[in-house]
Write an enzyme that holds these catalytic residues in place. Structure first.
Site, PDB file in Angstrom:
ATOM      1  N   ASP A  32       0.864  -1.187   0.000  1.00  0.00           N
ATOM      2  CA  ASP A  32       0.000   0.000   0.000  1.00  0.00           C
ATOM      3  C   ASP A  32       0.896   1.232   0.000  1.00  0.00           C
ATOM      4  O   ASP A  32       1.851   1.322   0.785  1.00  0.00           O
ATOM      5  CB  ASP A  32      -0.891  -0.022   1.250  1.00  0.00           C
ATOM      6  CG  ASP A  32      -1.969   1.048   1.221  1.00  0.00           C
ATOM      7  OD1 ASP A  32      -1.636   2.226   1.026  1.00  0.00           O
ATOM      8  OD2 ASP A  32      -3.148   0.703   1.405  1.00  0.00           O
ATOM      9  N   ASN A  88     -12.381  -2.480   4.520  1.00  0.00           N
ATOM     10  CA  ASN A  88     -13.405  -1.435   4.551  1.00  0.00           C
ATOM     11  C   ASN A  88     -14.406  -1.681   3.429  1.00  0.00           C
ATOM     12  O   ASN A  88     -14.006  -1.927   2.288  1.00  0.00           O
ATOM     13  CB  ASN A  88     -12.765  -0.056   4.369  1.00  0.00           C
ATOM     14  CG  ASN A  88     -11.719   0.233   5.435  1.00  0.00           C
ATOM     15  OD1 ASN A  88     -11.892  -0.124   6.599  1.00  0.00           O
ATOM     16  ND2 ASN A  88     -10.619   0.860   5.046  1.00  0.00           N
ATOM     17  N   GLN A  95     -14.016   2.924   2.792  1.00  0.00           N
ATOM     18  CA  GLN A  95     -13.508   2.378   1.519  1.00  0.00           C
ATOM     19  C   GLN A  95     -13.302   3.507   0.520  1.00  0.00           C
ATOM     20  O   GLN A  95     -14.194   4.338   0.317  1.00  0.00           O
ATOM     21  CB  GLN A  95     -14.493   1.343   0.945  1.00  0.00           C
ATOM     22  CG  GLN A  95     -13.952   0.627  -0.287  1.00  0.00           C
ATOM     23  CD  GLN A  95     -14.855  -0.501  -0.778  1.00  0.00           C
ATOM     24  OE1 GLN A  95     -16.003  -0.629  -0.337  1.00  0.00           O
ATOM     25  NE2 GLN A  95     -14.346  -1.293  -1.705  1.00  0.00           N
ATOM     26  N   HIS A 101     -10.516  -5.469  -1.211  1.00  0.00           N
ATOM     27  CA  HIS A 101      -9.125  -5.670  -0.775  1.00  0.00           C
ATOM     28  C   HIS A 101      -9.030  -5.876   0.724  1.00  0.00           C
ATOM     29  O   HIS A 101      -9.813  -5.331   1.495  1.00  0.00           O
ATOM     30  CB  HIS A 101      -8.234  -4.497  -1.196  1.00  0.00           C
ATOM     31  CG  HIS A 101      -8.757  -3.149  -0.783  1.00  0.00           C
ATOM     32  ND1 HIS A 101      -9.754  -2.494  -1.463  1.00  0.00           N
ATOM     33  CD2 HIS A 101      -8.415  -2.339   0.242  1.00  0.00           C
ATOM     34  CE1 HIS A 101     -10.006  -1.337  -0.884  1.00  0.00           C
ATOM     35  NE2 HIS A 101      -9.215  -1.216   0.177  1.00  0.00           N
ATOM     36  N   HIS A 103      -6.408  -5.199   3.813  1.00  0.00           N
ATOM     37  CA  HIS A 103      -5.181  -4.560   4.281  1.00  0.00           C
ATOM     38  C   HIS A 103      -4.499  -5.534   5.243  1.00  0.00           C
ATOM     39  O   HIS A 103      -5.132  -5.999   6.203  1.00  0.00           O
ATOM     40  CB  HIS A 103      -5.495  -3.287   5.083  1.00  0.00           C
ATOM     41  CG  HIS A 103      -6.088  -2.167   4.295  1.00  0.00           C
ATOM     42  ND1 HIS A 103      -5.336  -1.093   3.863  1.00  0.00           N
ATOM     43  CD2 HIS A 103      -7.353  -1.931   3.884  1.00  0.00           C
ATOM     44  CE1 HIS A 103      -6.118  -0.240   3.231  1.00  0.00           C
ATOM     45  NE2 HIS A 103      -7.358  -0.720   3.216  1.00  0.00           N
TER      46      HIS A 103
END
Ligand code: AMP
Ligand code: ZN
Length: 141
Positions: A32, A88, A95, A101, A103
């Site tokens: 990220d 999220n 989000q 996705h 994390h």
């Protein structure tokens, strides 16, 4: 957000550069950009599905099979004290990219950059009310 305008689909295609950690036929993992903590990684399905409400069982299965593989690699590489998995769904929940996705956030100590806030409200509910809430949710499964 359609597949055409999706930044994560562009990353999978290689149209946008990424720091790849893992890839197989079904999933892709990359660092990220925000690096909330060192090694903060996103694990995504290659299939564009918006959020948990749209996630197909097969996609979820592939993704969650890969999650411990990537988590263990981060654990060995960066030797964190722990790791949070965060997802999220929808703007109201934080989000910002509408391609599902996870994390994976390695944790080093209380001041490592990730600050989950968790306010307990258990005392607001009786045992009976909790049973009613559970029955309400269960009725939709
Ligand atoms: P969320 O807010 O849960 O939707 O998370 C989206 C994440 O995508 C954020 O943490 C961003 O830092 C990350 N992000 C957005 N664009 C990129 C990119 N091009 N490469 C890596 N991470 C990205
Ligand atoms: Zn996408």
């Amino acid at each position: 957000m359609s597949e055409q305008s999706c930044i994560f689909c562009s990353i999978i295609k290689g149209d946008i550069p990424s720091a790849k950690v893992y890839e197989d036929e079904h999933v892709y993992a990359f660092l990220d950009l925000s690096q909330v903590t060192k090694g903060h990684t996103l694990l995504i399905p290659k299939k564009h599905e918006q959020d948990i409400f749209h996630l197909e069982p097969e996609t979820a299965s592939r993704l969650f099979q890969a999650a411990p593989v990537v988590a263990k690699a981060l654990d060995r590489a960066f030797v964190p004290a722990g790791l949070n998995v965060l997802n999220n769904n929808k703007e109201a929940a934080g989000q910002s990219v509408f391609h599902y996705h996870l994390h994976l956030i390695p944790r080093y100590d209380q001041s490592d950059g990730f600050q989950p806030t968790w306010v307990e409200h258990g005392g607001d509910y009786s045992q009976e009310e909790l049973q009613q809430l559970a029955a309400e949710a269960a009725s939709y499964i």
